[in-house]
Design an enzyme around this catalytic site. Structure first.
Site, short mmCIF file in Angstrom:
data_model
loop_
_atom_site.label_atom_id
_atom_site.label_comp_id
_atom_site.label_asym_id
_atom_site.label_seq_id
_atom_site.Cartn_x
_atom_site.Cartn_y
_atom_site.Cartn_z
N HIS A 166 0.51 -0.75 0.15
CA HIS A 166 0.19 0.21 -0.49
C HIS A 166 0.63 1.10 0.12
CE1 HIS A 166 -3.75 -2.26 0.79
NE2 HIS A 166 -2.87 -2.39 1.20
N ASP A 375 3.84 9.20 -1.87
CA ASP A 375 2.30 8.51 -1.99
C ASP A 375 2.10 7.46 -2.37
OD1 ASP A 375 0.45 8.79 0.86
OD2 ASP A 375 -0.84 10.95 0.27
#
Length: 739
Positions: A166, A375
């Site tokens: 993730h 991110d």
């Protein structure tokens, strides 16, 4: 089918309550994201979630916690405070998080952290061994458990194992900053999964490059052959519960809370910034960009306000404490410099938000700044777009966020450039409503189609398809039973013919082919094979005849050099099976040599009837480019000629089309009638041999790649063991299969 989800944290958190425990649903993160999918899949899919319960539990209370969590569809992995400190706060956050988000100066390389990281992954594996069933699908999540897929694969060789990361997977240049042993084990750990998922195509490519350059495993269209199975790395951009946010935003439109919020910002444009306190989020850069905007655009004074919400995170960690202080200081500086009694340029809150107040902020904001320095995905950007019921609003998005690859209609900027942030703010605040709607319509349609349920379903279905393909193309490793039958059949025959390759079959590969000379034991074994009555041994190699003569000339075996261009039987002189033209060599030699000069670590080997371009010691990426260039050039120059390009194991060889191991096999099959055939080889050149053998032959591929051969062996060591067992059984010597 049961889906077993494995993550660092459970979707519920245990809390002490008097003499007992209470369990509270975790907010945010993977638990919240997957809840919608699991709620809709409950009827058709049994699930179990395995992870840490959120607190340290004493030995006395463990069984009580296990029983309570099992009622909630979860199973705990118990960890001590010391383990969590070194594993989670240590290796996960101080090493992996920092490095994978491109903050190498923050990364800590502490052997204690690594030790606990391995220990906790092993603990997870042990717990899973106690609860999983053979037909479970196991879905492991995130950077905390990158060693777990391999550990689990050793216990469950045929298991369905998926892994999803993730956070970003960094480039090779960043990943290689890890100590060599750690990076090797982390990559091998991930390769234990059948399907490895990432948010973006870039992360997939970074991972594949690392596996190629560090482990030497090349890929094709995302597929890697590792162990005895193909596995795949692919991108699955995580979505959100779009319907939930749309519904919440619609309900908020007429709420009293939203009306009160709007009344606070009459005649002002609202810019929203909401992030967890983390150095990767770019909050300080964002504030400096806003300060630059105010400095350059005085006409916007009194007309704009920045709602800055910072969510507490990892309280007590040094870098985060320093960052919190810096945010406080710069907010105070901007408000002091530009603010007035009637206007605060920044309204700053340091707190967590539940869904309703979060949606209220999304819906009243004219612009949102989502500008992380790095991110993995960033779901805030997607949530904001989903909440724009009237399709107005402007998303300013960092190109360093995974979401930027999907939300291309947003204003995409470089988050490191404060001037670019300031300019984007000015443009966003002036953007016509029609343009806002045009952009948001496209993004909303995309997010609605690919929501969290579609993301999870895609991953699970892809894993199912991959496992089905594995089953259909499963290689057939020679097990003990088949091995015993093979040996008995070969030795019970009246006459037998044995074909053996050399490099990769009887000996391992080496960066220097000249260094792989046969050991005394190997020469002795080949000699012993010829002593089996009515047995003919043919050793076929791509090596030069001079080398073959030097190594094996004293043995009573047939030799075939240069893949069959030359043969030598019973100690006779070397001869050709047929005339082979090689007039092309003088023309191609300088071309091959030029490409060898252009690829450090490669070298050119000239044989009588071929040119071999070896690149085992070269950089794999540059080698792939050079080999492709060379191959295309040679094919153009030799169009119409009987020249064949053979892509072998780290070697590109140009040779006459008349030369191949299949022709050698045909010759010996015709000249030596037999009723049992055994053939061992390892690469593409040996496929020519396997193709011409009769169905009754025992053909064996050394290595775990698909082949025309009937069986596979793991390595040259297994091939040598098979030969030894054949010799022992022929001599009546007891032996034990599988030793």
């Amino acid at each position: 089918m049961r889906l077993v989800i494995v993550s660092n944290r459970l979707p519920v958190c245990a809390q002490t309550l008097g003499q007992g425990f209470t369990f509270v649903r975790s907010v945010g993160g993977l638990a919240t994201g997957l809840k919608t999918f699991l709620d809709t899949a409950t009827d058709s899919l049994e699930t179990l979630w395995v992870g840490w319960p959120g607190i340290t539990v004493s030995e006395v209370d463990k069984q009580k916690v296990i029983s309570e969590l099992q009622r909630l569809g979860s199973y705990p992995v118990f960890l001590s405070e010391d383990e969590m400190e070194n594993f989670y706060h240590g290796f996960c956050n101080k090493t992996i998080w920092a490095l994978f988000h491109y903050f190498p100066s923050y990364a800590v390389y502490d052997q204690r952290y690594w030790h606990h990281y391995k220990k906790v992954n092993e603990r997870f594996c042990q717990v899973l061994k106690d609860v999983i069933r053979p037909d479970d699908m196991i879905w492991i999540h995130d950077y905390h458990l990158m060693l777990l897929p391999y550990l689990l694969r050793e216990y469950l060789p045929a298991g369905r194992i998926g892994f999803f990361l993730h956070i970003p997977f960094p480039s090779y240049e960043v990943f290689r900053l890890l100590p060599s042993k750690w990076r090797v084990e982390l990559l091998q750990g991930l390769l234990g999964a059948d399907l490895i998922g990432f948010h973006t195509h870039d992360y997939v490519q970074h991972f594949l490059k690392c596996t190629s350059r560090i482990l030497g495993h090349e890929s094709n269209m995302g597929e890697i052959f590792f162990g005895n199975r193909p596995l795949k790395a692919d991108s699955f951009p995580m979505g959100i519960d779009y319907a939930k946010f749309q519904k919440a935003a619609t309900e908020a439109e007429n709420s009293q809370e939203q009306s009160m919020l709007k009344s606070n910002f009459v005649d002002k444009k609202v810019v929203l910034s909401i992030d967890r306190l983390d150095y990767s989020k770019g909050i300080l850069h964002r504030l400096r960009g806003y300060e630059t905007f105010l400095q350059n655009n005085s006409e916007w004074h009194q007309k704009v306000v920045l709602l800055l919400v910072v969510v507490p995170s990892r309280i007590g960690v040094e870098h985060y404490q320093i960052m919190k202080k810096q945010i406080d200081e710069i907010v105070g500086k901007i408000n002091g410099k530009y603010g007035s009694v009637t206007w605060s340029p920044i309204i700053y809150q340091y707190r967590s938000l539940a869904l309703e107040p979060l949606v209220n902020l999304y819906t009243i904001s004219d612009v949102i700044l989502v500008t992380p320095l790095r991110d993995g995905m960033n779901l805030i950007a997607k949530e904001y777009i989903a909440c724009r019921v009237d399709q107005s609003g402007v998303l300013i998005l960092s190109e360093m966020a995974g979401a930027s690859s999907e939300l291309r209609e947003s204003m995409i900027i470089n988050p490191n450039n404060v001037d670019e942030i300031a300019e984007s703010l000015k443009e966003a605040l002036k953007m016509p409503t029609e343009e806002q709607v045009r952009r948001n319509q496209a993004m909303q349609a995309r997010l609605q189609r690919y929501d969290i349920t579609r993301w999870a379903t895609d991953f699970i279905q892809s894993l199912d398809v991959l496992k089905a393909n594995q089953e259909s193309s499963r290689i057939h490793l020679l097990d003990a039973e088949n091995k015993n039958e093979l040996l008995s059949h070969v030795l019970s025959a009246k006459r037998r013919l044995i074909f053996l390759d050399y490099d990769g079959t009887l000996v391992p590969f080496d960066t220097d082919p000249a260094a792989v000379s046969p050991s005394k034991d190997l020469v002795k074994s080949l000699g012993a094979l010829t002593e089996i009555k009515d047995t003919k041994v043919v050793l076929i190699s791509g090596r030069k005849r001079e080398t073959m003569q030097h190594w094996f000339g004293e043995l009573s075996i047939a030799l075939a050099a240069e893949h069959g261009a030359w043969i030598r039987e019973n100690g006779d002189l070397w001869r050709m099976l047929q005339p082979v033209p090689n007039e092309w060599k003088p023309e191609l030699y300088p071309i091959f040599q030029t490409y060898s000069d252009k690829l450090p670590g490669s070298f050119l080997e000239e044989k009588d009837f071929s040119l071999a371009y070896h690149y085992r010691a070269a950089d794999p990426e540059l080698a792939a480019l050079r080999v492709s260039e060379l191959g295309q050039l040679v094919m153009r120059l030799c169009a119409g000629l009987n020249i064949q390009l053979l892509y072998g194991n780290k070697v590109l060889e140009a040779r006459s089309t008349e030369i191949n191991k299949g022709n050698v096999a045909r010759y010996f099959l015709n000249s030596y009638p037999c009723d049992s055939i055994l053939a061992l080889g390892d690469d593409r050149t040996d496929e020519d041999l396997f193709r011409v053998l009769p169905d009754s032959a025992h053909s064996i591929k050394v290595g775990r790649a698909p082949s025309h051969a009937k069986f596979n062996l793991r390595s040259h060591l297994d091939a040598r063991e098979l030969i030894q067992d054949l010799i022992k059984k022929s001599q009546g010597t007891p032996y034990k299969l599988g030793d």
